[in-house]
Design an enzyme around this catalytic site. Structure first.
Site, short mmCIF file in Angstrom:
data_model
loop_
_atom_site.label_atom_id
_atom_site.label_comp_id
_atom_site.label_asym_id
_atom_site.label_seq_id
_atom_site.Cartn_x
_atom_site.Cartn_y
_atom_site.Cartn_z
N GLU A 45 28.56 38.49 45.71
CA GLU A 45 29.45 38.00 44.66
C GLU A 45 30.68 37.32 45.26
O GLU A 45 31.23 37.79 46.27
CB GLU A 45 29.90 39.19 43.80
CG GLU A 45 30.84 38.83 42.66
CD GLU A 45 31.40 40.05 41.94
OE1 GLU A 45 31.58 39.96 40.72
OE2 GLU A 45 31.66 41.08 42.61
N LYS A 122 27.76 37.60 34.79
CA LYS A 122 28.25 38.97 34.80
C LYS A 122 28.56 39.41 33.38
O LYS A 122 29.11 38.65 32.58
CB LYS A 122 29.50 39.07 35.68
CG LYS A 122 29.91 40.48 36.06
CD LYS A 122 31.00 40.44 37.12
CE LYS A 122 31.36 41.83 37.61
NZ LYS A 122 32.38 41.77 38.69
N CYS A 156 27.70 43.34 40.79
CA CYS A 156 28.78 44.25 41.17
C CYS A 156 29.01 45.35 40.11
O CYS A 156 28.21 46.26 39.97
CB CYS A 156 30.05 43.46 41.46
SG CYS A 156 31.26 44.35 42.46
#
Length: 295
Positions: A45, A122, A156
């Protein structure tokens, strides 16, 4: 396809003086993965924040991130060319992008050997993304069909929410890709522990890529703590500690391992425990929840 070889990066972010310098670093890593016969390579990321050092880093960070988003087309073209050149799948980490809604998003592009791509935004924003960078979440969750099966991406913080990986596993995904960027050990361990939990509870492989190095002049990535790994379920056919391969924290390296997809699918049917099969849907659990107040 019974076995595939995968590679995942501890990507060292450093100041650069040109886009070509960034391209050289990325291209060298893809070349190396191809030399090792990897069929998939995973970037972390926000490693693209290197490109911020080409601009005025004294501007407010929210303005810098929007400037970085303008590099998206150039970045996508570069990664597509590399995937096609080496006939490799690339989970190309993330770059900020600006959507049709004019909002800023954090997006991971996934390239196939033909150069074609899909992407995953995300879904859960960390505090610095929301409060300092003004990055907005997206709600769509994609599962990508490849020649070696289905792959999902949890970026993440997303891997800290078990629902996403469970949905992916129930839709037949055998690999979960986790690109991450964490500044300290606590943040890294939140991602790592949750990534391993997702491997165990969904009987899937999890490929974790992380940033290392530092950009002291860029807020939120002034420090990085990272360690890349390939994680497995915890059962007899897999690695003793459920870690197929991992690097050494905070060093620039590439972690390589072979995934046995047949073994994974068999474990879902004949494993010592069958957490994917035995899990109860949350809607069913809710029917039987009782709240008790003690006097």
């Amino acid at each position: 396809m019974d076995r595939i070889r995968v590679a995942t990066l501890q990507y060292f972010i450093r100041p650069i003086s040109s886009f070509d310098q960034f391209r050289d670093q990325v291209e060298g890593l893809v070349d190396t993965a191809a030399d090792y016969k990897a069929q998939m390579l995973v970037f972390p990321e926000y490693y693209t924040v290197q490109l911020l050092t080409l601009e005025d880093v004294r501007r407010p960070i929210r303005d810098q991130i929007r400037t970085l988003a303008r590099q998206k087309d150039r970045y996508v073209e570069m990664m597509s060319t590399l995937a096609k050149r080496h006939h490799i799948h690339i989970a190309a980490g993330t770059i900020p992008t600006i959507g049709d809604d004019s909002e800023l998003h954090n997006e991971c592009f996934f390239f196939g050997p033909s150069g074609a791509h899909s992407s995953q935004c995300k879904i859960h924003m960390t505090r610095f993304e929301k409060e300092e960078w003004f990055v907005k979440p997206r709600n769509e969750f994609r599962i990508i069909e490849t020649e070696f099966g289905r792959v999902a991406i949890a970026i993440c913080y997303d891997v800290e929410f078990p629902e996403l990986a469970r949905v992916a596993a129930r839709e037949g995904a055998t690999i979960l890709v986790v690109p991450s960027c964490t500044d300290d050990r606590q943040g890294f361990l939140r991602v790592r522990y949750c990534a391993h939990a997702r491997a165990i509870e969904n009987q899937m492989y999890v490929i974790h890529s992380a940033t290392v190095g530092s950009l002291p002049m860029v807020p939120a990535v002034s420090l990085n703590y990272g360690l890349a790994s390939i994680l497995t379920p915890s059962d007899f056919p897999f690695s003793r500690d459920g870690i197929l391969a991992e690097g050494i924290a905070n060093q620039e390296t590439m972690v390589i391992g072979e995934l046995n997809l047949t073994t994974l699918l068999e474990s879902r049917e004949t494993g010592t425990v069958l957490p994917l099969h035995d899990s109860v849907a949350s809607s069913e659990v809710k029917k039987h929840v009782e709240v008790v107040t003690l006097a």
